[in-house]
Design a protein around this motif. Structure first.
Motif, PDB file in Angstrom:
ATOM      1  N   ALA A 281       6.550  -5.543  -4.140  1.00 45.85           N
ATOM      2  CA  ALA A 281       5.351  -6.189  -4.690  1.00 45.85           C
ATOM      3  C   ALA A 281       4.363  -5.113  -5.107  1.00 45.85           C
ATOM      4  CB  ALA A 281       4.731  -7.124  -3.653  1.00 45.85           C
ATOM      5  N   CYS A 282       4.418  -4.740  -6.362  1.00 41.24           N
ATOM      6  CA  CYS A 282       3.534  -3.693  -6.848  1.00 41.24           C
ATOM      7  C   CYS A 282       2.112  -4.204  -7.038  1.00 41.24           C
ATOM      8  CB  CYS A 282       4.082  -3.126  -8.157  1.00 41.24           C
ATOM      9  SG  CYS A 282       5.629  -2.199  -7.936  1.00 41.24           S
ATOM     10  N   HIS A 283       1.992  -5.459  -7.373  1.00 38.12           N
ATOM     11  CA  HIS A 283       0.679  -6.042  -7.670  1.00 38.12           C
ATOM     12  C   HIS A 283       0.377  -7.173  -6.691  1.00 38.12           C
ATOM     13  CE1 HIS A 283       0.909  -3.793 -11.437  1.00 38.12           C
ATOM     14  NE2 HIS A 283       2.112  -4.320 -11.614  1.00 38.12           N
ATOM     15  N   ASP A 284      -0.895  -7.458  -6.496  1.00 39.80           N
ATOM     16  CA  ASP A 284      -1.290  -8.577  -5.651  1.00 39.80           C
ATOM     17  C   ASP A 284      -0.710  -9.859  -6.239  1.00 39.80           C
ATOM     18  OD1 ASP A 284      -2.717  -6.538  -4.584  1.00 39.80           O
ATOM     19  OD2 ASP A 284      -4.703  -7.375  -4.968  1.00 39.80           O
ATOM     20  N   CYS A 301       5.930   2.081  -9.472  1.00 41.54           N
ATOM     21  CA  CYS A 301       5.872   0.639  -9.705  1.00 41.54           C
ATOM     22  C   CYS A 301       6.089   0.270 -11.164  1.00 41.54           C
ATOM     23  CB  CYS A 301       4.525   0.090  -9.218  1.00 41.54           C
ATOM     24  SG  CYS A 301       4.521  -0.315  -7.456  1.00 41.54           S
ATOM     25  N   ASP A 302       5.830   1.189 -12.081  1.00 38.50           N
ATOM     26  CA  ASP A 302       6.039   0.893 -13.498  1.00 38.50           C
ATOM     27  C   ASP A 302       7.517   0.725 -13.824  1.00 38.50           C
ATOM     28  OD1 ASP A 302       3.320   1.008 -13.954  1.00 38.50           O
ATOM     29  OD2 ASP A 302       3.349   3.149 -14.473  1.00 38.50           O
ATOM     30  N   LYS A 303       8.398   1.212 -12.926  1.00 41.51           N
ATOM     31  CA  LYS A 303       9.840   1.130 -13.172  1.00 41.51           C
ATOM     32  C   LYS A 303      10.506   0.014 -12.367  1.00 41.51           C
ATOM     33  CE  LYS A 303      10.141   6.073 -14.203  1.00 41.51           C
ATOM     34  NZ  LYS A 303      10.753   7.383 -13.832  1.00 41.51           N
ATOM     35  N   VAL A 304       9.705  -0.786 -11.679  1.00 40.22           N
ATOM     36  CA  VAL A 304      10.226  -1.909 -10.903  1.00 40.22           C
ATOM     37  C   VAL A 304       9.945  -3.196 -11.663  1.00 40.22           C
ATOM     38  CG1 VAL A 304      10.100  -3.183  -8.728  1.00 40.22           C
ATOM     39  CG2 VAL A 304       9.877  -0.686  -8.726  1.00 40.22           C
ATOM     40  N   HIS A 305      10.998  -3.975 -11.887  1.00 41.59           N
ATOM     41  CA  HIS A 305      10.848  -5.199 -12.683  1.00 41.59           C
ATOM     42  C   HIS A 305      11.429  -6.387 -11.918  1.00 41.59           C
ATOM     43  CE1 HIS A 305       9.838  -2.572 -16.063  1.00 41.59           C
ATOM     44  NE2 HIS A 305      10.921  -1.869 -15.773  1.00 41.59           N
ATOM     45  N   ASN A 330       0.012  -1.199  -5.381  1.00 41.11           N
ATOM     46  CA  ASN A 330      -1.058  -0.538  -6.150  1.00 41.11           C
ATOM     47  C   ASN A 330      -2.423  -0.707  -5.503  1.00 41.11           C
ATOM     48  OD1 ASN A 330       0.770   0.356  -8.047  1.00 41.11           O
ATOM     49  ND2 ASN A 330       0.454  -1.395  -9.431  1.00 41.11           N
ATOM     50  N   THR A 331      -2.607  -1.760  -4.749  1.00 37.92           N
ATOM     51  CA  THR A 331      -3.869  -1.967  -4.034  1.00 37.92           C
ATOM     52  C   THR A 331      -3.880  -1.220  -2.709  1.00 37.92           C
ATOM     53  OG1 THR A 331      -4.180  -4.148  -5.041  1.00 37.92           O
ATOM     54  CG2 THR A 331      -5.382  -3.706  -3.001  1.00 37.92           C
TER      55      THR A 331
END
Length: 524
Positions: A281-284, A301-305, A330-331
């Motif tokens: 979970a890169c983003h909230d 995280c930019d490479k996780v989809h 990221n948070t």
């Protein structure tokens, strides 16, 4: 060669290997106790046979577990001396309780049970087994309390740079330990259930293959072989073991699911970055990732989809609702850096790693797939238990299908809960990195230790590698020995634990001699 990396490999390999024995000991001991109590109160001979057979396998595994577990404590002083100094004042109490109380109770009463057949009153004899198994559970609790302190340190004060124990009760009632213990116990119960199902399925299938049991008009016709003690009671041993194993396995699975859900909610507060890494979970957000992909080894995280997500499921796991967002990588990363620093201190403890940037994000590939792997293997086991109860549900049907591929799946299914347990521990320990003692977000931030500072400063990577290879060789030999013994006695069946079943009834002297040999064989 970096001693930190080699030391982590060594401890990880030996610990995971050891933990293959632990859940079977904890779970199967409980089942054997139940079976023996059934025999004591019903006097049905098949329950005595079940107790003897499963008890023999229990003892083989118990002995191997003790042998492999002894190495764990030596490693603390060998490769992790700085870690030992840091946690020694805290770990001394629970580990002393484990050794002086639980382990002695366990070994003493187990000895009385092994050598007490036909010498102690049945209820006293049964109590000895119960006390031994209870001792192993208490032993497990003290060890888990120590491990839980590493996940969530409590009950200490920092004095001269080291945590000093001020409240042993806080350590023993750590909320992390209170949830970890039932999770481990239920996992052990599922391991025991899967172990029984696979072996009992094989033995019932073998009876059909050998023509002892047949099926006519959809009902089993139980046969009686002249050799090997494979009579009608032998059939009852395996049929009831199959059903008991399936029920036990399902109970374990449900307990693991409930306690695991509660653990996840606690983890969100205690180690939020571990949970974020487990979800990639890169983003909230609120969605649970069923499948995410990235390039191998990607920590960016930019490479996780995300390929497939279930909206709201992650919020339910964490907060019992579907709308509360869970913080993503990221948070959380900036929060960790602000609170615990961005670089390792210029301290001799860190050696060449002093001043390096701290990588707070655990290896996402391990945490992500480890988390899903333990759930998947647990689910596979649960489905097999349901199937077993379904195919044996009708009174009088009472046996397994004769398909060989189903028999092979049943045997392989023994491994599913073992792998689930192992992946759970790998996730737990690797997800805590870069900390060997993770900080308590609500406690003193000084009570923490980076793994980079825990390794022994006077030991080289080559020396640890030598010990890794040596221990690996010894453990490999022990694995071959255990598998050989288990396979040998499984194939031999109940008579391996009760040779008197095939002894001549008119030769009392030979019978007494065989009984004495059986006591020693049963012990060792």
């Amino acid at each position: 060669m970096d001693p930190l990396d080699v030391g982590r490999w060594q401890f990880g390999i030996t610990t995971v290997y050891h933990f293959f024995m632990v859940p079977l000991t904890l779970g199967l001991g409980m089942v054997v106790t139940y079976l023996y109590l059934r025999y004591v109160f019903t006097k049905k001979d098949e329950y005595k046979r079940m107790t003897k057979f499963w008890g023999k396998l229990y003892l083989i595994n118990f002995i191997m577990g003790v042998a492999t577990g002894l190495v764990q404590e030596f490693q603390f002083g060998m490769a992790w001396s700085e870690y030992s100094r840091f946690v020694g004042d805290v770990f001394g109490a629970p580990l002393a309780m484990e050794g002086l109380f639980a382990f002695f109770v366990e070994s003493t009463f187990l000895g009385l049970w092994i050598f007490g057949w036909d010498k102690l009153k049945p209820k006293v004899h049964a109590f000895c087994l119960f006390a031994a198994v209870a001792g192993s559970w208490i032993s497990a609790y003290f060890i888990l309390a120590a491990n839980s302190w590493m996940q969530h340190p409590v009950g200490v004060e920092m004095i001269d740079g080291r945590p000093r124990l001020v409240d042993i009760w806080a350590v023993l009632t750590n909320n992390t330990a209170l949830l970890t213990f039932p999770h481990v116990i239920f996992g052990a119960i599922q391991v025991a259930g899967g172990f029984m199902v696979g072996i009992a399925w094989y033995k019932l299938w073998r009876r059909r293959k050998d023509g002892i049991d047949t099926v006519q008009d959809g009902k089993v016709v139980v046969g009686d072989a002249e050799v090997g003690g494979r009579d009608k009671k032998d059939y009852l041993v395996w049929f009831r073991s199959l059903r008991v194993g399936a029920v036990v396995g399902l109970i374990g699975f449900m307990g693991v699911g409930l306690s695991g859900h509660m653990q996840a909610q606690l983890m969100i507060h205690q180690q939020p970055l571990k949970m974020a890494a487990a979800e990639a979970a890169c983003h909230d957000g609120t969605g649970f990732s069923v499948l995410s992909i990235s390039s191998p080894g990607a920590q960016d995280c930019d490479k996780v989809h995300a390929v497939l997500e279930i909206p709201g499921a992650l919020s339910f796991l964490a907060h019992d609702n579907f709308i509360t967002e869970v913080k993503g990588v990221n948070t959380l990363l900036p929060e960790y850096k602000e609170k615990y620093g961005t670089h390792l201190a210029n301290n001799p403890l860190y050696g060449e790693r002093a001043g390096q940037e701290i990588q707070y994000l655990p290896l996402m590939e391990v945490t992500y797939y480890g988390f899903r792997g333990m759930i998947t293997f647990g689910g596979i086991g649960a489905l097999s238990y349901v199937y077993v109860l379904w195919v044996t549900r009708k009174k009088g049907t009472g046996t397994v299908p004769e398909a060989k591929w189903l028999k092979n799946l049943a045997i392989l299914g023994i491994l599913a809960p073992f792998f689930g347990n192992a992946l759970g521990w790998i996730f737990t320990e690797m997800g805590r990195q870069p900390f060997v003692v993770a900080p308590n977000p609500e406690g003193d931030p000084a009570v923490m230790m980076f793994t980079a500072a825990a390794v022994s400063p006077g030991v080289s990577g080559e020396e640890i590698l030598f010990s890794l290879i040596s221990l690996g060789a010894v453990y490999g030999i022990l694995m071959v020995v255990e598998i050989y013994l288990l396979v040998k006695y499984v194939k031999s069946g109940v008579v391996a634990a009760m040779p008197e079943l095939v002894q001549s009834h008119h030769d009392d002297a030979d019978k007494d001699s065989a009984a004495q040999r059986d006591v020693l064989e049963f012990a060792y």
